[in-house]
Write a protein that holds these residues in place. Structure first.
Motif, PDB file in Angstrom:
ATOM      1  N   GLU A 100       0.932  -1.220   0.052  1.00 45.93           N
ATOM      2  CA  GLU A 100      -0.024  -0.134   0.010  1.00 45.93           C
ATOM      3  C   GLU A 100       0.834   1.287  -0.005  1.00 45.93           C
ATOM      4  O   GLU A 100       0.597   2.371  -0.574  1.00 45.93           O
ATOM      5  N   ARG A 101       2.089   1.157   0.650  1.00 52.18           N
ATOM      6  CA  ARG A 101       2.838   2.550   0.703  1.00 52.18           C
ATOM      7  C   ARG A 101       3.766   2.485  -0.264  1.00 52.18           C
ATOM      8  O   ARG A 101       4.469   3.495  -0.399  1.00 52.18           O
ATOM      9  N   MET A 102       3.910   1.870  -1.173  1.00 52.50           N
ATOM     10  CA  MET A 102       4.804   1.695  -2.462  1.00 52.50           C
ATOM     11  C   MET A 102       4.205   2.390  -3.572  1.00 52.50           C
ATOM     12  O   MET A 102       3.226   2.346  -3.902  1.00 52.50           O
ATOM     13  N   GLN A 103       5.115   3.146  -4.123  1.00 48.49           N
ATOM     14  CA  GLN A 103       4.902   4.041  -5.074  1.00 48.49           C
ATOM     15  C   GLN A 103       5.641   3.628  -6.656  1.00 48.49           C
ATOM     16  O   GLN A 103       6.805   3.209  -6.340  1.00 48.49           O
ATOM     17  N   ALA A 104       5.133   3.557  -7.757  1.00 45.81           N
ATOM     18  CA  ALA A 104       5.890   3.391  -8.959  1.00 45.81           C
ATOM     19  C   ALA A 104       7.131   4.106  -8.864  1.00 45.81           C
ATOM     20  O   ALA A 104       7.303   5.396  -8.627  1.00 45.81           O
ATOM     21  N   GLY A 105       8.295   3.412  -9.160  1.00 45.22           N
ATOM     22  CA  GLY A 105       9.560   3.859  -9.269  1.00 45.22           C
ATOM     23  C   GLY A 105      10.132   3.629  -7.993  1.00 45.22           C
ATOM     24  O   GLY A 105      11.645   3.921  -7.911  1.00 45.22           O
ATOM     25  N   ASP A 106       9.456   3.263  -6.900  1.00 44.20           N
ATOM     26  CA  ASP A 106      10.270   2.793  -5.655  1.00 44.20           C
ATOM     27  C   ASP A 106      11.120   1.895  -5.970  1.00 44.20           C
ATOM     28  O   ASP A 106      11.036   0.860  -6.854  1.00 44.20           O
ATOM     29  N   ARG A 107      12.141   1.520  -5.055  1.00 38.94           N
ATOM     30  CA  ARG A 107      12.979   0.209  -5.063  1.00 38.94           C
ATOM     31  C   ARG A 107      12.915  -0.704  -3.925  1.00 38.94           C
ATOM     32  O   ARG A 107      12.744  -0.454  -2.951  1.00 38.94           O
ATOM     33  N   ILE A 108      13.005  -2.047  -4.540  1.00 38.62           N
ATOM     34  CA  ILE A 108      13.283  -3.223  -3.572  1.00 38.62           C
ATOM     35  C   ILE A 108      14.406  -3.641  -3.799  1.00 38.62           C
ATOM     36  O   ILE A 108      14.809  -3.930  -4.929  1.00 38.62           O
ATOM     37  N   VAL A 109      15.124  -4.010  -2.740  1.00 41.48           N
ATOM     38  CA  VAL A 109      16.521  -4.567  -2.648  1.00 41.48           C
ATOM     39  C   VAL A 109      16.450  -6.028  -2.398  1.00 41.48           C
ATOM     40  O   VAL A 109      16.107  -6.089  -1.231  1.00 41.48           O
ATOM     41  N   VAL A 110      16.965  -6.812  -2.993  1.00 40.22           N
ATOM     42  CA  VAL A 110      16.893  -8.419  -2.537  1.00 40.22           C
ATOM     43  C   VAL A 110      18.414  -8.778  -2.995  1.00 40.22           C
ATOM     44  O   VAL A 110      19.078  -8.065  -3.443  1.00 40.22           O
ATOM     45  N   SER A 111      18.749 -10.077  -2.571  1.00 37.82           N
ATOM     46  CA  SER A 111      20.021 -10.629  -2.977  1.00 37.82           C
ATOM     47  C   SER A 111      19.831 -11.651  -3.918  1.00 37.82           C
ATOM     48  O   SER A 111      18.636 -12.164  -4.105  1.00 37.82           O
ATOM     49  N   ALA A 112      21.055 -12.019  -4.487  1.00 33.43           N
ATOM     50  CA  ALA A 112      21.054 -13.036  -5.478  1.00 33.43           C
ATOM     51  C   ALA A 112      21.048 -14.349  -4.826  1.00 33.43           C
ATOM     52  O   ALA A 112      20.919 -15.430  -5.448  1.00 33.43           O
ATOM     53  N   ALA A 113      20.962 -14.506  -3.331  1.00 31.33           N
ATOM     54  CA  ALA A 113      20.843 -15.729  -2.601  1.00 31.33           C
ATOM     55  C   ALA A 113      19.610 -16.212  -2.155  1.00 31.33           C
ATOM     56  O   ALA A 113      19.569 -17.006  -1.453  1.00 31.33           O
ATOM     57  N   GLU A 114      18.702 -15.371  -2.706  1.00 28.75           N
ATOM     58  CA  GLU A 114      17.319 -15.522  -1.987  1.00 28.75           C
ATOM     59  C   GLU A 114      16.796 -16.773  -2.179  1.00 28.75           C
ATOM     60  O   GLU A 114      16.610 -17.258  -3.533  1.00 28.75           O
ATOM     61  N   HIS A 115      15.944 -17.349  -1.272  1.00 26.89           N
ATOM     62  CA  HIS A 115      15.043 -18.560  -1.663  1.00 26.89           C
ATOM     63  C   HIS A 115      13.744 -17.855  -2.653  1.00 26.89           C
ATOM     64  O   HIS A 115      13.627 -16.775  -2.043  1.00 26.89           O
ATOM     65  N   HIS A 116      13.273 -18.562  -3.133  1.00 30.91           N
ATOM     66  CA  HIS A 116      12.063 -18.165  -3.774  1.00 30.91           C
ATOM     67  C   HIS A 116      10.954 -17.491  -2.951  1.00 30.91           C
ATOM     68  O   HIS A 116      10.443 -16.398  -3.348  1.00 30.91           O
ATOM     69  N   SER A 117      11.051 -17.987  -1.691  1.00 33.35           N
ATOM     70  CA  SER A 117       9.963 -17.420  -0.781  1.00 33.35           C
ATOM     71  C   SER A 117      10.180 -16.035  -0.496  1.00 33.35           C
ATOM     72  O   SER A 117       9.195 -15.306  -0.047  1.00 33.35           O
TER      73      SER A 117
END
Lengths: 400, 133
Positions: A100-117
């Motif tokens: 709900e608080r995310m706006q187009a253009g905002d960024r999410i940072v994940v890692s290449a080591a993430e489990h799909h979950s």
């Protein structure tokens, strides 16, 4: 408590010639946990926070008590512990509630080591909301490369990382990422599914805003997970799922959510499973963790050395023992992981072969066909490691 | 025991060279999410029947071996023929039926290993999809 005594708590491990090394997928369950679940269902089976009869009262006490015991394990408040159907659901709840608080253009940072979950929920949200997704890369040994965190900038609203890789066992420097995330006002969501089975965690001290883990990997029942949320963080989130038990009422057709944690527990919760999980964490809390960690490290060393001494084997993940779990993955030249796992199973050795629900990591490490993973728990011993190594020799002999 | 599963006949089939077909009228890619097997089947069709087939199999030994059998026995099959081959292979593994092709006889030892059936069936599923109208 000796390792033999720990092992004796798990009836399935008494089978001769059976070596369970698939703990990262699902740990075994102590007999006391199974009995606690059964006892609850036989004596206190009722829905919670709804009824006034005797069984309902017992169920309320058992469920609320389980929450308090889980909270104690996390050095947290009971109002910071949300019971969910699993770790995956816990992470999805965080993502849905944050959307709900995310706006187009905002960024999410994940890692290449993430489990799909802890990847797919964020990718799905990014597609829905037009978000940018940046990825923290991994080094050749599978550890996160934290040398350049410039991607965690003012656009970044969420950093979602694993506390430890389910493939390499590498433990993430969560405090460092927490500092980077909070410096730009982002929240930090941590997938603790792999780390928590190896000893108590204080997610608040780590700097996490949200921390998720699964019952079935922490020697507890299936069908239960926990979302810990920093009180201040949970209070600002809207519900992610809607249903019974999570609203104070309706203002016309507008639902009025309850305070956390009830706000995030729509519908009938996994009551007996919560009782079982609490019992499992009680069991964990009773272990001598410095001794257990030393034992796990010795087994990991034995396994790493055994693999390194064999031709054609590529170790996946750190070769050292610093900041790593007893999770050892490897690939064998000319042998597909699935064939190896099959042949090992025939020798009584349970491991996992494949991509481990971590496709981006497989790509980053150049493992097109995946790898074999042996994941240890406190109840494993030298016989398990040696059975794996000798079984591997046999399997390679059959396949080549 | 699975040592029988990995008999020499299966290993020889899996070791055979394979190549894609270019140009092809149709290409089908199928995955087995359990183990990561991926098969690509290319087919050139004439009157609905397979005239030539090529393939690339990335996966376990059983999948590669089954892909070799599929490639050897694809020519001349139409949608019905490919479906019959798939059904026959499935019945062989799951219902105790005779192998639909002599070349599939080495796979009889896979019957007790249910988790491996999809590895063997994947190439035949891809062929059936490639020929379906």
């Amino acid at each position: 408590m000796t390792i033999a005594a720990i092992r004796a708590a798990f009836p399935v491990l008494s089978r001769a010639g059976f070596h369970y090394l698939d703990n990262a997928a699902m740990a075994q369950c102590p007999g006391t946990v199974v009995k606690a679940v059964a006892a609850h269902d036989l004596t206190a089976r009722a829905n919670v926070h709804r009824g006034l009869h005797e069984l309902a009262r017992r169920a309320d006490e058992a469920y609320d008590g389980a929450r308090e015991r889980v909270a104690a394990f996390l050095s947290a408040g009971a109002d910071e512990v949300v019971f969910t159907g699993g770790c995956t659901l816990a992470l999805n709840i965080v993502a849905l509630a944050l959307e709900e608080r995310m706006q187009a253009g905002d960024r999410i940072v994940v890692s290449a080591a993430e489990h799909h979950s802890n990847l797919l929920p964020w990718l799905a949200m990014a597609r829905r909301k037009g978000l940018d997704v940046a990825v923290i890369p991994v080094n050749r040994d599978g550890r996160l490369d934290l040398s350049d965190l410039s991607m965690i900038d003012r656009r970044c609203k969420v950093v979602a990382v694993t506390h430890a890789s389910n493939v390499t066992g590498a433990v993430t420097d969560i405090p460092r990422l927490a500092g980077a995330a909070h410096a730009v006002g982002a929240v930090l969501a941590v997938d603790g599914a792999q780390r928590l089975p190896h000893g108590p965690v204080d997610p608040r001290e780590l700097g996490a805003d949200f921390y998720a883990f699964a019952g079935h990997k922490t020697y507890g029942p299936t069908g239960i997970g926990v979302l810990w949320g920093r009180r201040e963080a949970l209070e600002t989130l809207p519900p992610a799922l809607w249903g019974g038990g999570m609203v104070a009422g309706l203002d016309g057709d507008v639902p009025i959510p309850l305070d956390p944690p009830a706000r995030f527990e729509a519908g009938t919760p996994p009551v007996a499973q919560a009782v079982g999980l609490a019992r499992a964490l009680d069991w964990m809390a009773g272990l001598d963790w410095p001794a257990v960690r030393a034992h796990e490290a010795a087994l990991t060393r034995r396994l790493l050395d055994g693999l390194a001494g064999r031709d054609g084997i590529r170790l996946v993940g750190p070769a050292d023992l610093a900041d790593r779990l007893p999770v050892v993955s490897f690939a064998v030249e000319g042998c597909h992981p699935h064939d190896l796992s099959h042949l090992l199973a025939e020798r009584g050795v349970a491991v996992r072969g494949g991509a481990h629900c971590a496709r981006p990591l497989m790509s980053a490490l150049g493992l097109d066909e995946g790898c074999v993973r042996a994941s240890l728990a406190p109840y494993n011993d030298e016989t398990d490691v040696d059975a794996l190594l000798s079984g591997l020799d046999h399997a390679i002999g059959v396949l080549r | 025991m699975s040592d029988d599963l990995y008999q020499q006949a299966i290993k020889d089939l899996a070791a055979r060279e394979s190549s894609r077909l270019d140009p092809a009228d149709v290409s089908v890619t199928l995955d087995n999410p359990l183990c990561g097997d991926r098969i690509v089947v290319d087919a050139r069709l004439s009157g609905g029947k397979v005239e030539a087939v090529g393939h690339a199999a990335k996966g376990c030994l059983l999948c590669k071996a089954a892909a070799a059998v599929m490639a050897d026995n694809a020519a001349g099959r139409d949608a019905q023929g490919a479906a019959e081959l798939l059904d026959g292979a499935r019945a062989m593994l799951k219902q105790g039926a005779e192998p639909p092709l002599p070349a599939l006889a080495p796979f009889l030892t896979a019957r007790p290993h249910k988790s491996r059936h999809d590895c063997i069936l994947l190439p035949f599923k891809a062929l059936a999809k490639a020929t379906s109208p």
